[in-house]
Scaffold this motif. Structure first.
Motif, PDB file in Angstrom:
ATOM      1  N   PHE A   1       0.829  -1.208   0.000  1.00 43.07           N
ATOM      2  CA  PHE A   1       0.000   0.000   0.000  1.00 43.07           C
ATOM      3  C   PHE A   1       0.857   1.249   0.000  1.00 43.07           C
ATOM      4  O   PHE A   1       2.056   1.221   0.302  1.00 43.07           O
ATOM      5  N   SER A   2       0.213   2.343  -0.342  1.00 46.93           N
ATOM      6  CA  SER A   2       0.769   3.681  -0.198  1.00 46.93           C
ATOM      7  C   SER A   2       0.003   4.369   0.924  1.00 46.93           C
ATOM      8  O   SER A   2      -1.232   4.305   0.959  1.00 46.93           O
ATOM      9  N   VAL A   3       0.716   5.016   1.834  1.00 46.58           N
ATOM     10  CA  VAL A   3       0.041   5.617   2.990  1.00 46.58           C
ATOM     11  C   VAL A   3      -0.889   6.761   2.602  1.00 46.58           C
ATOM     12  O   VAL A   3      -1.776   7.140   3.365  1.00 46.58           O
TER      13      VAL A   3
ATOM     14  N   GLY B   1       4.789  10.797   1.870  1.00 45.40           N
ATOM     15  CA  GLY B   1       4.438   9.653   2.700  1.00 45.40           C
ATOM     16  C   GLY B   1       5.610   8.811   3.179  1.00 45.40           C
ATOM     17  O   GLY B   1       5.404   7.839   3.919  1.00 45.40           O
ATOM     18  N   ASP B   2       6.839   9.175   2.801  1.00 43.55           N
ATOM     19  CA  ASP B   2       7.978   8.323   3.143  1.00 43.55           C
ATOM     20  C   ASP B   2       8.176   8.178   4.650  1.00 43.55           C
ATOM     21  O   ASP B   2       8.434   7.071   5.148  1.00 43.55           O
ATOM     22  N   ASP B   3       8.071   9.278   5.399  1.00 43.74           N
ATOM     23  CA  ASP B   3       8.296   9.196   6.847  1.00 43.74           C
ATOM     24  C   ASP B   3       7.238   8.320   7.520  1.00 43.74           C
ATOM     25  O   ASP B   3       7.559   7.516   8.403  1.00 43.74           O
TER      26      ASP B   3
ATOM     27  N   ASN C   1      -1.595  16.244   9.047  1.00 43.88           N
ATOM     28  CA  ASN C   1      -0.432  16.232   8.156  1.00 43.88           C
ATOM     29  C   ASN C   1       0.533  15.112   8.545  1.00 43.88           C
ATOM     30  O   ASN C   1       1.339  15.261   9.469  1.00 43.88           O
ATOM     31  N   ILE C   2       0.487  13.989   7.811  1.00 41.94           N
ATOM     32  CA  ILE C   2       1.332  12.847   8.164  1.00 41.94           C
ATOM     33  C   ILE C   2       2.794  13.041   7.761  1.00 41.94           C
ATOM     34  O   ILE C   2       3.629  12.182   8.039  1.00 41.94           O
ATOM     35  N   ALA C   3       3.109  14.163   7.116  1.00 41.85           N
ATOM     36  CA  ALA C   3       4.505  14.495   6.837  1.00 41.85           C
ATOM     37  C   ALA C   3       5.147  15.238   8.006  1.00 41.85           C
ATOM     38  O   ALA C   3       6.347  15.523   7.985  1.00 41.85           O
ATOM     39  N   ASP C   4       4.361  15.548   9.035  1.00 40.78           N
ATOM     40  CA  ASP C   4       4.817  16.290  10.205  1.00 40.78           C
ATOM     41  C   ASP C   4       5.202  15.291  11.301  1.00 40.78           C
ATOM     42  O   ASP C   4       4.376  14.476  11.720  1.00 40.78           O
TER      43      ASP C   4
ATOM     44  N   VAL D   1      15.562   0.362   8.374  1.00 43.82           N
ATOM     45  CA  VAL D   1      14.163   0.644   8.026  1.00 43.82           C
ATOM     46  C   VAL D   1      14.073   1.121   6.582  1.00 43.82           C
ATOM     47  O   VAL D   1      13.207   0.677   5.821  1.00 43.82           O
ATOM     48  N   GLN D   2      14.975   2.005   6.193  1.00 42.33           N
ATOM     49  CA  GLN D   2      15.001   2.460   4.805  1.00 42.33           C
ATOM     50  C   GLN D   2      15.263   1.292   3.861  1.00 42.33           C
ATOM     51  O   GLN D   2      14.647   1.191   2.785  1.00 42.33           O
ATOM     52  N   ALA D   3      16.155   0.398   4.266  1.00 40.02           N
ATOM     53  CA  ALA D   3      16.443  -0.775   3.439  1.00 40.02           C
ATOM     54  C   ALA D   3      15.200  -1.645   3.274  1.00 40.02           C
ATOM     55  O   ALA D   3      14.943  -2.169   2.179  1.00 40.02           O
ATOM     56  N   ARG D   4      14.428  -1.802   4.341  1.00 36.45           N
ATOM     57  CA  ARG D   4      13.192  -2.580   4.254  1.00 36.45           C
ATOM     58  C   ARG D   4      12.178  -1.888   3.336  1.00 36.45           C
ATOM     59  O   ARG D   4      11.499  -2.556   2.558  1.00 36.45           O
ATOM     60  N   TYR D   5      12.094  -0.580   3.416  1.00 36.04           N
ATOM     61  CA  TYR D   5      11.189   0.188   2.558  1.00 36.04           C
ATOM     62  C   TYR D   5      11.544  -0.040   1.086  1.00 36.04           C
ATOM     63  O   TYR D   5      10.671  -0.298   0.247  1.00 36.04           O
ATOM     64  N   GLU D   6      12.825   0.037   0.787  1.00 35.27           N
ATOM     65  CA  GLU D   6      13.279  -0.182  -0.593  1.00 35.27           C
ATOM     66  C   GLU D   6      13.036  -1.628  -1.031  1.00 35.27           C
ATOM     67  O   GLU D   6      12.630  -1.880  -2.178  1.00 35.27           O
TER      68      GLU D   6
END
Length: 201
Positions: free
Chosen positions: A9-11, A91-93, A127-130, A156-161
């Motif tokens: 999904f995309s947040v 939505g990345d954060d 604001n989910i970017a906050d 965490v970034q590695a898992r996202y990728e």
């Protein structure tokens, strides 16, 4: 051996919001193991799947999207702001926060914070970017405040990728998508088929 579901999904997706609780409930009812997999849909998946960011879609498609969102909001009796204050939103954060929660607290907790994030955008206009909003959502879900700092870890970034690449490899092109034992289902309006698959498994 329980059935497994890869939940992509995309947040920022309103369709993910509309289907989230129904999916979580049917997965629990079936005893399925859920892999909670936020992905970079607009930045990485769309370029290889032919998808377009909302603002680049034809006016007819944009208009029909609003019509369908209203229909499903009414049908499902879920509150939804058609044009929320904070959308489009980065939505990345928020995605990394869900992954951090998953890594430290498990998939049920990740589903919980995910649901809170989706509703924050589409029902509550937050604001989910906050980072402050994300901290508040963690607290509201009864989750450890340390998860926000942990969401910035390289792992965490590695898992996202990895999630994003796995989605591409699975043929995912939109959100939400569910892969049950290798079979792809796209969209919250396909959850009836997901449920049948889970029951058959």
């Amino acid at each position: 051996m329980s059935t497994s579901v890869d939940y992509y999904f995309s947040v920022q997706s309103p369709w993910t919001y509309l289907g989230h609780e129904r999916f979580a409930q049917m997965a629990r009812a079936s005893g399925a193991a859920v892999r909670v997999m936020p992905v970079d849909l607009g930045g990485k998946v769309f370029p290889v799947s032919g998808g377009l960011p909302l603002g680049q879609r034809a006016p007819q498609r944009q208009a029909y999207r609003l019509l369908e969102l209203r229909r499903f909001s009414d049908h499902l009796r879920l509150p939804l702001v058609l044009k929320p204050r904070y959308f489009p939103v980065a939505g990345d954060d928020a995605s990394r926060l869900i992954i951090a929660v998953d890594l430290h607290d498990g998939s049920e907790a990740a589903l919980k914070i995910g649901g809170a994030i989706f509703a924050a955008v589409w029902a509550h206009e937050r604001n989910i970017a906050d980072a402050q909003v994300l901290a508040e959502l963690l607290a509201e879900c009864g989750l450890n405040a340390a998860r926000l700092e942990q969401s910035r870890d390289p792992a965490v970034q590695a898992r996202y990728e990895a999630n994003t690449q796995r989605a591409i490899d699975a043929g995912v092109f939109g959100a939400p998508s569910y892969v049950v034992d290798g079979e792809l289902f796209w969209g919250q309006d396909r959850l009836d088929f997901v449920e049948r698959k889970l029951k058959a498994g």
